[in-house]
Every structure is written in C-alpha cells, then in structure tokens.
Design an enzyme around this catalytic site. Structure first.
Site, PDB file in Angstrom:
ATOM      1  N   ASP A  42       0.855  -1.149   0.028  1.00 38.78           N
ATOM      2  CA  ASP A  42       0.091   0.189  -0.127  1.00 38.78           C
ATOM      3  C   ASP A  42       0.832   1.065  -0.167  1.00 38.78           C
ATOM      4  OD1 ASP A  42       0.718  -0.080   2.647  1.00 38.78           O
ATOM      5  OD2 ASP A  42      -1.314   0.073   3.427  1.00 38.78           O
ATOM      6  N   SER A  43       2.374   1.097  -0.013  1.00 38.75           N
ATOM      7  CA  SER A  43       3.310   2.302  -0.273  1.00 38.75           C
ATOM      8  C   SER A  43       2.724   2.676  -1.654  1.00 38.75           C
ATOM      9  CB  SER A  43       4.656   1.644  -0.271  1.00 38.75           C
ATOM     10  OG  SER A  43       4.709   0.485  -1.050  1.00 38.75           O
ATOM     11  N   ASP A  81      -0.997  -6.037  -0.073  1.00 31.64           N
ATOM     12  CA  ASP A  81      -1.234  -5.489   1.137  1.00 31.64           C
ATOM     13  C   ASP A  81      -2.838  -5.525   1.204  1.00 31.64           C
ATOM     14  OD1 ASP A  81       0.805  -5.001   2.897  1.00 31.64           O
ATOM     15  OD2 ASP A  81       1.412  -3.135   1.862  1.00 31.64           O
ATOM     16  N   LYS A 110      -0.884  -9.467   2.960  1.00 33.51           N
ATOM     17  CA  LYS A 110      -0.310  -8.975   4.221  1.00 33.51           C
ATOM     18  C   LYS A 110      -0.930  -8.138   5.040  1.00 33.51           C
ATOM     19  CE  LYS A 110       3.403  -5.997   3.825  1.00 33.51           C
ATOM     20  NZ  LYS A 110       2.763  -4.718   4.712  1.00 33.51           N
ATOM     21  N   GLU A 112      -0.983  -5.642   8.703  1.00 32.29           N
ATOM     22  CA  GLU A 112      -0.162  -4.893   9.652  1.00 32.29           C
ATOM     23  C   GLU A 112      -0.614  -5.348  11.200  1.00 32.29           C
ATOM     24  OE1 GLU A 112       0.290  -0.820   8.987  1.00 32.29           O
ATOM     25  OE2 GLU A 112       1.371  -1.322   6.907  1.00 32.29           O
ATOM     26  N   GLU A 177       9.616  -4.083  10.431  1.00 32.34           N
ATOM     27  CA  GLU A 177       9.941  -2.913   9.581  1.00 32.34           C
ATOM     28  C   GLU A 177      10.452  -1.946  10.582  1.00 32.34           C
ATOM     29  OE1 GLU A 177       7.031  -0.977   6.963  1.00 32.34           O
ATOM     30  OE2 GLU A 177       8.015   1.008   7.034  1.00 32.34           O
TER      31      GLU A 177
HETATM   32  O1  KIV Z   1       3.499  -0.892   1.634  1.00 35.06           O
HETATM   33  C1  KIV Z   1       4.773  -1.427   1.301  1.00 35.06           C
HETATM   34  O2  KIV Z   1       5.404  -1.312   0.319  1.00 35.06           O
HETATM   35  C2  KIV Z   1       5.303  -2.340   2.437  1.00 35.06           C
HETATM   36  C3  KIV Z   1       6.661  -2.779   2.477  1.00 35.06           C
HETATM   37  C4  KIV Z   1       7.620  -1.754   2.062  1.00 35.06           C
HETATM   38  C5  KIV Z   1       6.978  -3.668   3.361  1.00 35.06           C
HETATM   39  O3  KIV Z   1       4.465  -2.642   3.233  1.00 35.06           O
END
Ligand code: KIV
Length: 258
Positions: A42-43, A81, A110, A112, A177
């Site tokens: 989600d970056s 994510d 994924k 959090e 992280e």
């Molecule tokens: O959102 C993302 O790209 C991430 C990674 C950098 C671990 O969670």
C-alpha cells in the site's frame, strides 16, 4: 500448503529471501527474474498517488494494481497488502481477502499488526488464506513521526511477543519494519517462519525494499534505502533526446514513418 509458500518457508536458514514491491506489469516482469516475493504494497499510496498516508489507499486500488502486477509475475510469490480498514474484524478480513485473491489470483495477503490482529490471522489461515505478517513500524496505524522500534526493554518484549503470536496464528512469514538489529536477530532466531526486514538489519531471513526507492525514482531519505540506480537521470536524458529530435524534425525519420 501452497508450494510457493513452502518454498519461502524452506529458505529459512538456507537462502536469504529477496522481496521487492511492484505496482505494475512492466516492473513486475523485470523484477520477477530476481525476486522470491513480489509485494503490491500500500506504499503505492505515497509512491504513485502522493498521499501523505497509506490510510487513503482502498481495496479497489490495491486490486487494480495487483491485477497489473499479476500479468508480469510468473515465478515469484505474489502478495497484496490489505489496506487500512479492510480487516477490522474476522468476517471483514475474510471477505476482503477472498475478494483480493479471487480477483487478482495473488498468493497471499499481508496485514499489519501483531497481537492486535492475531485472531484475524488465525481466522484467515484456517480459511486457507496465506498471511504475511508485518510488525515494527506499521504505517497504517503510525501516529506522528516514523521512529524505529525496539529500543526499550518493554518495546523489545512487545515485538518478540508480536512475532511469536503471529507464528502461532499461522502466518508464513513476517515483515519486520525499522526494528533495532539486536531485536530482529532475537526474533529471527526464535521463530521458525522467515522474517523479512526493511530497515531491520542483515539479521533477518530476507529483505524487502520499495522498487521505486532502489531505482532512484523516489526521493526517499530513509536511512535503510540504498539506491542501486538513478532511473530519473536515464529518463531525463532519453526525454531530452526525444525533445531535441522532435524540435529539429529528426524524429520521425523515414524509418519510423509509413
Ligand atoms: O507497503 C509496502 O510497500 C510495504 C513494504 C515496504 C514492506 O509494506
């Protein structure tokens, strides 16, 4: 167990796991030759949409980007994510994970959090959804400045507990992280599933970075970001050449015309 997940777990204590982010087919196609895991993080919110928080990213956006990445991903495990507010309880998490896996044909989600989300992780795993955990700095819930984790004894104990609980819940790996290196070492030695670090030292079982950061496309100032290329410079020079050729009527020459 999915064979791609087994392959990742089997790498623990043998080969370091290579993980990078991708948000589109073209990048996925290139990195897939080198990665074990491709993460549609989600970056994407900050990298592509210039959001100041990943909380603004929604499931629809994640699914569209993951569909694109799927087209370029042949061999790596593909993880998506789950964005903010899509796994607040077990049924919401399961519904959204199923939707994400079905629509994108990715291999895992994924999420959090540690102890806080352990009941959700075990519910997903019981329902055959492979889960990659994520502890330490968790951008979806961070308040204020990003600060590395694991300095105090209390912090260390919390991180270790988070990792152990995620393993017990059935996660197949955990992203660590921005965690102090002694703590990531302790966690990596303690649990049987792999740890994948981002700013968490060489003591992890693998590393993940944002592809746009290592290519020099972003201006990330994070201490852990190493730039392996300067793609901005390459693009700049190509576009400059194109501009000159257009202005001087060198492009399109006969070769590029019908
Ligand atoms: O959102 C993302 O790209 C991430 C990674 C950098 C671990 O969670």
């Amino acid at each position: 167990m999915n064979s791609k997940i087994k392959k990742i777990i089997d790498k623990k204590n043998k080969n370091k796991i290579v993980c990078l982010t991708a948000y589109s087919k073209n990048i996925a196609e290139i990195i897939d030759n080198h990665t074990d895991i491709i993460l549609v993080g989600d970056s994407v919110g900050s990298v592509v949409y210039n959001y100041n928080t990943t909380r603004k990213v929604d499931l629809k956006m994640m699914i569209e980007h993951t569909k694109s990445v799927r087209m370029g991903t042949k061999k790596s495990l593909l993880a998506i994510d789950l964005p903010y507010n899509t796994y607040r309880n077990k049924s919401e998490a399961l519904k959204n994970s199923k939707k994400a896996l079905k629509e994108t044909r990715c291999d895992a989600v994924k999420i959090e959090g540690g102890v806080r989300v352990s009941n959700i992780v075990s519910h997903l795993v019981k329902n055959k959804i492979p889960v990659l955990g994520h502890i330490g700095i968790t951008p979806q819930t961070v308040k204020g400045k990003f600060k590395s984790k694991g300095k105090t004894e209390k912090d260390k104990r919390k991180l270790i507990r988070d990792a152990q609980v995620l393993e017990e819940a059935g996660a197949f790996g955990i992203v660590l992280e921005c965690i102090y290196s002694d703590v990531s070492k302790k966690i990596s030695n303690l649990i049987k599933i792999p740890t994948i670090g981002i700013g968490a030292s060489v003591n992890c079982d693998g590393q993940v970075l944002v592809t746009d950061d290592i290519l020099g496309l972003t201006n990330s100032k994070a201490k852990f970001v190493k730039k392996y290329a300067n793609i901005r410079k390459t693009i700049n020079s190509a576009v400059h050449k194109f501009k000159r050729e257009v202005r001087f009527k060198k492009y399109p020459s006969k070769k590029f015309s019908y």
